[in-house]
Scaffold this motif. Sequence first.
Motif, PDB file in Angstrom:
ATOM      1  N   ASN A 241     -17.618 -23.076  -7.343  1.00  0.00           N
ATOM      2  CA  ASN A 241     -17.690 -21.802  -6.634  1.00  0.00           C
ATOM      3  C   ASN A 241     -18.312 -21.926  -5.248  1.00  0.00           C
ATOM      4  OD1 ASN A 241     -16.479 -20.409  -8.728  1.00  0.00           O
ATOM      5  ND2 ASN A 241     -18.414 -19.839  -9.690  1.00  0.00           N
ATOM      6  N   LYS A 242     -19.374 -22.706  -5.151  1.00  0.00           N
ATOM      7  CA  LYS A 242     -20.028 -22.861  -3.840  1.00  0.00           C
ATOM      8  C   LYS A 242     -19.115 -23.619  -2.875  1.00  0.00           C
ATOM      9  CE  LYS A 242     -23.471 -22.497  -0.966  1.00  0.00           C
ATOM     10  NZ  LYS A 242     -23.868 -21.178  -0.415  1.00  0.00           N
ATOM     11  N   ALA A 243     -18.410 -24.630  -3.376  1.00  0.00           N
ATOM     12  CA  ALA A 243     -17.464 -25.366  -2.526  1.00  0.00           C
ATOM     13  C   ALA A 243     -16.372 -24.436  -2.018  1.00  0.00           C
ATOM     14  CB  ALA A 243     -16.857 -26.538  -3.303  1.00  0.00           C
TER      15      ALA A 243
ATOM     16  N   LYS B 298     -14.189 -22.194   4.082  1.00  0.00           N
ATOM     17  CA  LYS B 298     -13.794 -21.564   5.343  1.00  0.00           C
ATOM     18  C   LYS B 298     -14.482 -22.248   6.519  1.00  0.00           C
ATOM     19  CE  LYS B 298     -13.703 -17.115   7.759  1.00  0.00           C
ATOM     20  NZ  LYS B 298     -14.016 -15.653   7.659  1.00  0.00           N
ATOM     21  N   LYS B 299     -15.780 -22.527   6.357  1.00  0.00           N
ATOM     22  CA  LYS B 299     -16.518 -23.210   7.424  1.00  0.00           C
ATOM     23  C   LYS B 299     -15.969 -24.613   7.646  1.00  0.00           C
ATOM     24  CE  LYS B 299     -21.151 -24.610   8.883  1.00  0.00           C
ATOM     25  NZ  LYS B 299     -22.595 -24.635   8.549  1.00  0.00           N
ATOM     26  N   ALA B 300     -15.651 -25.320   6.550  1.00  0.00           N
ATOM     27  CA  ALA B 300     -15.096 -26.671   6.676  1.00  0.00           C
ATOM     28  C   ALA B 300     -13.795 -26.658   7.480  1.00  0.00           C
ATOM     29  CB  ALA B 300     -14.870 -27.267   5.286  1.00  0.00           C
ATOM     30  N   ILE B 301     -12.929 -25.699   7.173  1.00  0.00           N
ATOM     31  CA  ILE B 301     -11.627 -25.616   7.850  1.00  0.00           C
ATOM     32  C   ILE B 301     -11.784 -25.238   9.325  1.00  0.00           C
ATOM     33  CG2 ILE B 301      -9.487 -24.262   7.937  1.00  0.00           C
ATOM     34  CD1 ILE B 301      -9.488 -24.271   4.883  1.00  0.00           C
TER      35      ILE B 301
ATOM     36  N   ASN C  84     -15.409 -32.402  -8.132  1.00  0.00           N
ATOM     37  CA  ASN C  84     -15.497 -30.972  -8.415  1.00  0.00           C
ATOM     38  C   ASN C  84     -15.606 -30.166  -7.128  1.00  0.00           C
ATOM     39  OD1 ASN C  84     -15.637 -28.987 -10.593  1.00  0.00           O
ATOM     40  ND2 ASN C  84     -17.700 -28.557  -9.847  1.00  0.00           N
ATOM     41  N   ILE C  85     -16.312 -30.691  -6.154  1.00  0.00           N
ATOM     42  CA  ILE C  85     -16.411 -30.046  -4.847  1.00  0.00           C
ATOM     43  C   ILE C  85     -15.031 -29.989  -4.191  1.00  0.00           C
ATOM     44  CG2 ILE C  85     -17.325 -30.345  -2.505  1.00  0.00           C
ATOM     45  CD1 ILE C  85     -19.906 -31.443  -3.840  1.00  0.00           C
ATOM     46  N   VAL C  86     -14.282 -31.076  -4.315  1.00  0.00           N
ATOM     47  CA  VAL C  86     -12.920 -31.120  -3.758  1.00  0.00           C
ATOM     48  C   VAL C  86     -12.052 -30.029  -4.380  1.00  0.00           C
ATOM     49  CG1 VAL C  86     -10.824 -32.512  -3.529  1.00  0.00           C
ATOM     50  CG2 VAL C  86     -13.062 -33.577  -3.231  1.00  0.00           C
ATOM     51  N   LEU C  87     -12.189 -29.834  -5.678  1.00  0.00           N
ATOM     52  CA  LEU C  87     -11.388 -28.818  -6.369  1.00  0.00           C
ATOM     53  C   LEU C  87     -11.660 -27.424  -5.813  1.00  0.00           C
ATOM     54  CD1 LEU C  87     -11.697 -30.071 -10.052  1.00  0.00           C
ATOM     55  CD2 LEU C  87      -9.657 -30.167  -8.609  1.00  0.00           C
ATOM     56  N   GLY C  88     -12.935 -27.118  -5.541  1.00  0.00           N
ATOM     57  CA  GLY C  88     -13.272 -25.817  -4.959  1.00  0.00           C
ATOM     58  C   GLY C  88     -12.640 -25.638  -3.596  1.00  0.00           C
ATOM     59  N   PHE C  89     -12.657 -26.708  -2.788  1.00  0.00           N
ATOM     60  CA  PHE C  89     -12.040 -26.636  -1.457  1.00  0.00           C
ATOM     61  C   PHE C  89     -10.525 -26.453  -1.573  1.00  0.00           C
ATOM     62  CE2 PHE C  89      -9.733 -28.596   2.010  1.00  0.00           C
ATOM     63  CZ  PHE C  89     -10.266 -27.928   3.103  1.00  0.00           C
ATOM     64  N   ILE C  90      -9.894 -27.192  -2.469  1.00  0.00           N
ATOM     65  CA  ILE C  90      -8.443 -27.105  -2.651  1.00  0.00           C
ATOM     66  C   ILE C  90      -8.025 -25.678  -3.004  1.00  0.00           C
ATOM     67  CG2 ILE C  90      -6.541 -27.772  -4.180  1.00  0.00           C
ATOM     68  CD1 ILE C  90      -7.689 -30.583  -4.262  1.00  0.00           C
ATOM     69  N   ARG C  91      -8.770 -25.052  -3.886  1.00  0.00           N
ATOM     70  CA  ARG C  91      -8.431 -23.689  -4.295  1.00  0.00           C
ATOM     71  C   ARG C  91      -8.407 -22.748  -3.089  1.00  0.00           C
ATOM     72  NH1 ARG C  91      -8.764 -20.305  -8.830  1.00  0.00           N
ATOM     73  NH2 ARG C  91      -8.006 -18.281  -8.183  1.00  0.00           N
ATOM     74  N   TYR C  92      -9.434 -22.853  -2.254  1.00  0.00           N
ATOM     75  CA  TYR C  92      -9.495 -21.993  -1.067  1.00  0.00           C
ATOM     76  C   TYR C  92      -8.343 -22.310  -0.109  1.00  0.00           C
ATOM     77  CZ  TYR C  92     -11.151 -19.740   3.188  1.00  0.00           C
ATOM     78  OH  TYR C  92     -11.238 -18.955   4.309  1.00  0.00           O
TER      79      TYR C  92
ATOM     80  N   GLU D  73      -5.052 -20.899  -1.271  1.00  0.00           N
ATOM     81  CA  GLU D  73      -5.006 -19.443  -1.121  1.00  0.00           C
ATOM     82  C   GLU D  73      -4.737 -19.032   0.319  1.00  0.00           C
ATOM     83  OE1 GLU D  73      -8.566 -17.773  -2.695  1.00  0.00           O
ATOM     84  OE2 GLU D  73      -8.043 -18.192  -4.784  1.00  0.00           O
ATOM     85  N   LYS D  74      -5.173 -19.846   1.266  1.00  0.00           N
ATOM     86  CA  LYS D  74      -4.991 -19.531   2.685  1.00  0.00           C
ATOM     87  C   LYS D  74      -3.714 -20.147   3.261  1.00  0.00           C
ATOM     88  CE  LYS D  74      -8.705 -17.161   2.678  1.00  0.00           C
ATOM     89  NZ  LYS D  74      -8.633 -15.689   2.706  1.00  0.00           N
ATOM     90  N   GLY D  75      -2.906 -20.751   2.405  1.00  0.00           N
ATOM     91  CA  GLY D  75      -1.609 -21.240   2.833  1.00  0.00           C
ATOM     92  C   GLY D  75      -1.584 -22.657   3.381  1.00  0.00           C
ATOM     93  N   TYR D  76      -2.676 -23.400   3.252  1.00  0.00           N
ATOM     94  CA  TYR D  76      -2.685 -24.789   3.712  1.00  0.00           C
ATOM     95  C   TYR D  76      -2.033 -25.691   2.670  1.00  0.00           C
ATOM     96  CZ  TYR D  76      -6.002 -23.339   7.312  1.00  0.00           C
ATOM     97  OH  TYR D  76      -6.617 -22.722   8.377  1.00  0.00           O
TER      98      TYR D  76
END
Length: 327
Positions: A218-220, A225-228, A241-249, A252-255
């Motif tokens: 969840n925190k990832a 957004k900041k990473a992108i 697990n951190i990668v999975l959180g980033f992938i989900r976001y 969702e944003k179309g990347y």
Amino acid sequence: MKVTIQDIANMVGVSKSTVSRYLNGGYVSEDNMKKISEAVDKTGFRSNYFATRLKSNKSRLIGVIIPRLDSFTAMKILKSMNKRLEEKGYQVIILTSELDKDRELNHMAKLHQQGVDGIIVMAVDITKENIALVNKLSIPILFTGQKNSLVKCIKINDIKAGRILGEHIKSKGHKNIVFLGVAEDDKAVGIERKEGFCQVFKDSDCTINFVETDFSFNKAYEVAKKAISYKPTVVVGATDNIVLGFIRYAFEKGYKIPEDISVAGFGGYDVGLAVHPTITTVWIDYEALGEKAAESIVASIELKELEEDVEIPLELIERESIRNLNK
């Protein structure tokens, strides 16, 4: 015929660990407590168990303190650790620190009072308070995950793990990188893993931006957004697990991954094969770490020679999540 804890468990219809908790004063439901008590009285097991314990001055119990029950890493280590300890005739008492240092210290003292033969702590940090308590207690204590020359430790080479992934990403031509890492309170993952990764890019024209998260999905997701915003060609997570959180976001944003942004992590989690694209990662042999920790604590208890400088296997697993920019 000698009655064992497993015999009592079979008679009552509960697990071996439930009987062990009952014998050592841990929590057992009222119904199970009554049934175990009746079986113990019927077989005379209680006297056999404690007579053996008093005669040998050993409980054959090992306390294990883990950071969280939902930690993939802790569960992998615990599984192999418990298996090896059972093979050597020991049983495990598991307590969770919930990443609270005071709670961890209290658990160490509590386990000592309960008469365990040794303690293994899956540490996020080794503080001066940890060291002081180790020196105070009269049983072997081993830390995994972190290193300090003043106490006994087993850990992976996080600097080496970071370099392995850094070399791979550099070879694919990536120069604008975001490292999604954890706080430096965790020296191994928060400092050493990142440091090893960054060493590869020293004196190069690459840019590495650091975005802090924690170990949770969840925190990832929240900090993605900041990473992108740094417009990276690749995002590296301190764990899979951190990668999975980033992938989900990102999805969702179309990347698209890896067409728009490549990703990679550390751990070799099985779930990295269940997502698309599959995640490139540095596989860490957590089961070997658990086995070595079990062997080390038993060696300390039984006053046997310890193996020094244990090397935990690491391996790059190249999958589909990193785009080759050299083409």
